[in-house]
Every structure is written in structure tokens, then in C-alpha cells.
Design an enzyme around this catalytic site. Structure first.
Site, mmCIF file in Angstrom:
data_model
loop_
_atom_site.group_PDB
_atom_site.id
_atom_site.type_symbol
_atom_site.label_atom_id
_atom_site.label_comp_id
_atom_site.label_asym_id
_atom_site.label_seq_id
_atom_site.Cartn_x
_atom_site.Cartn_y
_atom_site.Cartn_z
ATOM 1 N N ASP A 275 -2.688 -1.485 -3.694
ATOM 2 C CA ASP A 275 -3.774 -0.498 -3.746
ATOM 3 C C ASP A 275 -3.743 0.258 -5.081
ATOM 4 O O ASP A 275 -4.134 -0.303 -6.080
ATOM 5 C CB ASP A 275 -3.859 0.384 -2.482
ATOM 6 N N GLY B 71 3.698 6.296 -0.550
ATOM 7 C CA GLY B 71 4.188 5.814 -1.836
ATOM 8 C C GLY B 71 4.609 4.365 -1.702
ATOM 9 O O GLY B 71 4.340 3.720 -0.680
ATOM 10 N N SER C 206 0.841 -1.194 0.000
ATOM 11 C CA SER C 206 0.000 0.000 0.000
ATOM 12 C C SER C 206 0.876 1.243 0.000
ATOM 13 O O SER C 206 2.027 1.200 0.419
ATOM 14 C CB SER C 206 -0.896 0.015 1.251
ATOM 15 N N HIS C 207 0.323 2.353 -0.494
ATOM 16 C CA HIS C 207 1.043 3.621 -0.392
ATOM 17 C C HIS C 207 1.264 3.995 1.062
ATOM 18 O O HIS C 207 2.207 4.688 1.392
ATOM 19 C CB HIS C 207 0.240 4.743 -1.081
ATOM 20 N N SER C 208 0.362 3.541 1.917
ATOM 21 C CA SER C 208 0.454 3.869 3.332
ATOM 22 C C SER C 208 0.935 2.661 4.132
ATOM 23 O O SER C 208 0.293 1.606 4.121
ATOM 24 C CB SER C 208 -0.925 4.297 3.850
#
Lengths: 104, 133
Positions: free
Chosen positions: B74, B50, B15-17
């Protein structure tokens, strides 16, 4: 997975049916669905369930399909099981439901 | 990042997070159990939102299984960076890693559920992707 020979083998076994009432407050939500699927996958038998005795039937080994049923508390789950370990599979399914998936 | 010794298909969450990736991994562990190799990665190399190829490669390594690895991603960059990471793997490993077209949280739980039953990589991918079907 479902080759012709496996299909023929399944035909040699009687289809077993039984039902149990969902007792856990949230019904067949995500976590119970995962438990049901995991238990079902431990058996060779074809395991299906429905909210009515005449279907429509849902493959108990498919986590997505099981969750989509969104069966609420108080619903009766009808099971239909066919295979060499059908009796054990049916007993395991009924025990899980009656036990509220360990969270009732 | 976590893993578990198992012959079942491994699951990688990208995930970006990092918080989402870690949270999704927590859900998998709590709901599905520890029978599935699992790893997560998130954030760019500076710690911002990112994804980065090196982190994804590490996660694939951590969740490696002879049965293969299913990657849940994601948005945009997570997918392209994951595909890039897969391309950088040795050829014998590359063919045993798939990026699933499925929602990252739900897909991870479903893929892990499928994997915990001993299903093949193709079956794990198919089941995760059923969410959009």
C-alpha cells in the site's frame, strides 16, 4: 510470449465466432471476469470478445481489460477465437457465460 | 498467513493494516482459488499500524515459488520496507522478487489471476500494473 512462429501458427487456424447473452444479475463484474480470464488462459488459442459483432475486441486473457468492459446483465458477448484448440476454447467461453459463471 | 504448494508465481500482500492485508488475501483466495502461493503481512513489530521488514521476509518465504514472487504494497513504508526485504534476500532469490506499482487489493486479485494461469513473473507484474495504465 508472442513470437513470430506462434503468430504464423495462429494464422493457419480459422477464426471461430459465436455469441452468448450474459445472464447473471451483476454482469461481467470482478468475480466473473476472473473466472473468464482463468478459463481463457487454459487455452493456447487467441480469445477475444466484444459487446458488438464488429468489436472493439478485448483480450479475454487479460483480467484488467476484461473488467474494464463492465458488461451488464443482458449484454451479448461476441467471441472471436483463433488457435489449435479454438473449438474447445469457444465452447468453454460460451458455457461459462450461459451458465452465469456458476452464480446465476 | 497462508500458502499453497504450486509452481505458479507467489503473491505477497503488504499493508500497514493487518486487517487490510488479511482481507485482501481472503479476496484472492475466494475469487482466484488456491492454485497460487499466497501470504500476507501487516502491522509494525508492536502490533500497531505499519510494516516491518522481518514480517515481509517471512511472507516472501511463505509464498515462495521457483517462478518468483510478486509483492503488492500500500503506502510509502510498505514499499520501502518491501524493497529493503528484497535486498536482504540471497542473490539468487532477489532477482525473482518484484514489488508491483499497483493498488494493493485490486493488484493482488489481478496478479493472482494472472499467476493462476501459469504466467511468468514479468507478466504477473505487468498485468497488476495495468490498473494504473
Amino acid at each position: 510470449m508472442h513470437d513470430v512462429n506462434a503468430g504464423r501458427a495462429a494464422e493457419a487456424f480459422a477464426t471461430l465466432t459465436a455469441s452468448a447473452v450474459l445472464v447473471n444479475p451483476v454482469g461481467l463484474h470482478a468475480r466473473p471476469s476472473v473466472k473468464l480470464t482463468q478459463s481463457a488462459k487454459g487455452f493456447a488459442a487467441r480469445i477475444e470478445f466484444a459487446l458488438a459483432a464488429d468489436g472493439p475486441w478485448t483480450d479475454a486473457k487479460s483480467p484488467v481489460k476484461v473488467m474494464r468492459v463492465k458488461a451488464p446483465q443482458g449484454a451479448t458477448l461476441h467471441f472471436r477465437v483463433t488457435g489449435p484448440d479454438g473449438e474447445a476454447a469457444l465452447a468453454a467461453m460460451l458455457a461459462l457465460v450461459r451458465d452465469g459463471f456458476g452464480e446465476a | 498467513m497462508s500458502s499453497s504448494n504450486s509452481a505458479n508465481v507467489g503473491i505477497v500482500i503488504v499493508s500497514h493494516s493487518p486487517k487490510i492485508a488479511e482481507g485482501a488475501a481472503d479476496m484472492v483466495r475466494q475469487m482466484v482459488g488456491s492454485a497460487v502461493p499466497l501470504a500476507w503481512t501487516g502491522g509494525d513489530v508492536d502490533g500497531g499500524l505499519g510494516t516491518n521488514v522481518a514480517g515481509i521476509l517471512e511472507a516472501i518465504e511463505a509464498a515462495w515459488s521457483p517462478a518468483g514472487v510478486a509483492v503488492l504494497v500500500d503506502l510509502g513504508g510498505a514499499e520501502t520496507n518491501s524493497e529493503m526485504a528484497v535486498e536482504m534476500l540471497a542473490e539468487d532469490r532477489r532477482v525473482r522478487v518484484v514489488v508491483c506499482n499497483a493498488p494493493v487489493v485490486e493488484g493482488a486479485v489481478i496478479a493472482a489471476t494472472e499467476s493462476s494461469g501459469g504466467s511468468s513473473l514479468a507478466a504477473v507484474k505487468r498485468s497488476a500494473e495495468e490498473f494504473y495504465a
